[in-house]
Scaffold this motif. Structure first.
Motif: not given
Length: 331
Positions: A13, A309-310, A313
């Motif tokens: 994040e 960001r994905e 993750e």
């Protein structure tokens, strides 16, 4: 230019797309318009605050990239504007432009597209600097690779096989085992289901392997030593399973074992043991293997820049596909 910014340290994040001035190439540098940036686990560690860049280096993530040379700094003369290149970076790959010492730049090898090339410099330089210590083991040597499904591990399997070694690998899933075998491993083991020391002993007639490439660290140290043949070497390039461990020095002495650790980022640009020395060795040794077809990058996972960001993750929770991941700037 667009860059991936860090809003402090923490989970995915904290990553966001922002704007920054286009860097100006300094003495001996070239400016690259980035097409793609390779993802490395070190990016996760830096994002979390555990791997700061060297003094004077941008805090933008990214240890490798590919693209086109668009400007030359004073004294830069090997590459020209318009050349397709890839580069080893100390930071700054997650951006539309990167200024890089020309000594750390490589031509894109024949048979590889520009996006695939983004995932080559960091892994190739890391592996060659550890395998050739000081010289490459001869054909017929044996290698155990931990993490054969990852970008580094998968390339290590391919490189070892292309050099004529017997290569064994570990992975944490059946998909990872299959990926390791497809990359050229003679045999691969799911470490969740089988002890890798016994796996190695069974396949080497009890001898062990000449070289272990380890990304786990402390929790694997004793078993890595047990998996080595007499006179073998353990090359440590990460410590995902802990940075400390006890060792019985009598085992090292009695079996003539060597434990070797290294990183690339903090090395000087020029001189003995430098990035320039490693990059040029990669160009002499690894690039011909790629161009001949003996070594071919497998399963490059292409992720649009805006989905950084994905990507983080999925790497964090280990749901990313096997192979190397790259961020593509045009997508």
């Amino acid at each position: 230019m667009r860059v991936v910014e860090l809003d402090g340290f923490g989970g995915p994040e904290v990553l966001g797309i922002g704007r920054a001035p286009v860097p100006v190439p300094g003495e001996g540098e070239v400016l690259i318009r980035v097409v793609a940036a390779g993802f490395n686990r070190a990016d996760l560690v830096q994002r979390e605050g555990g791997y700061p860049p060297p003094p004077g280096i941008t805090d933008v993530l990214g240890l490798e990239c590919s693209g086109t040379v668009v400007a030359l700094g004073p004294g830069a003369r090997r590459f020209g504007v318009g050349d397709a290149v890839c580069a080893l970076l100390a930071g700054g790959g997650y951006a539309e432009y990167a200024a890089v010492p020309e000594a750390q730049v490589l031509p894109v090898p024949g048979g590889v597209d520009l996006v695939e090339a983004a995932g080559l410099p960091e892994v190739a330089c890391t592996l060659l600097s550890n395998f050739a210590h000081p010289e490459l083991p001869p054909a017929g040597s044996s290698l155990l690779v931990h993490g054969g499904s990852g970008g580094l591990g998968g390339f290590a399997v391919q490189l070892g096989a292309a050099l004529g070694w017997r290569v064994f690998a570990t992975a944490g899933s059946e998909g990872g085992v299959e990926h390791s075998l497809a990359a050229g491993a003679e045999a691969a083991s799911n470490y969740r289901e089988e002890d890798f020391v016994e796996f190695v002993r069974e396949r080497t007639g009890g001898r062990g392997v000449d070289l272990v490439l380890d990304v786990v660290g402390g929790s694997y140290l004793q078993r890595n030593l047990a998996a080595l043949a007499v006179g073998g070497r353990l090359a440590m390039v990460a410590a995902l399973g802990g940075a400390t461990a006890e060792i019985d020095l009598r085992v090292l002495m009695r079996r003539r074992l060597t434990v070797h650790g290294s990183t690339l980022r903090a090395r000087p640009v020029h001189g003995p043991g430098s990035k320039e020395e490693t990059v040029r060795a990669v160009e002499r040794t690894v690039w011909p293997l790629i161009e001949s077809g003996a070594l071919r990058p497998l399963a490059v996972h292409r992720v649009p820049f805006a989905r950084v960001r994905e990507l983080h993750e999925r790497h964090g929770d280990r749901t990313v596909p096997p192979g190397k991941s790259v961020l593509v700037l045009g997508e």
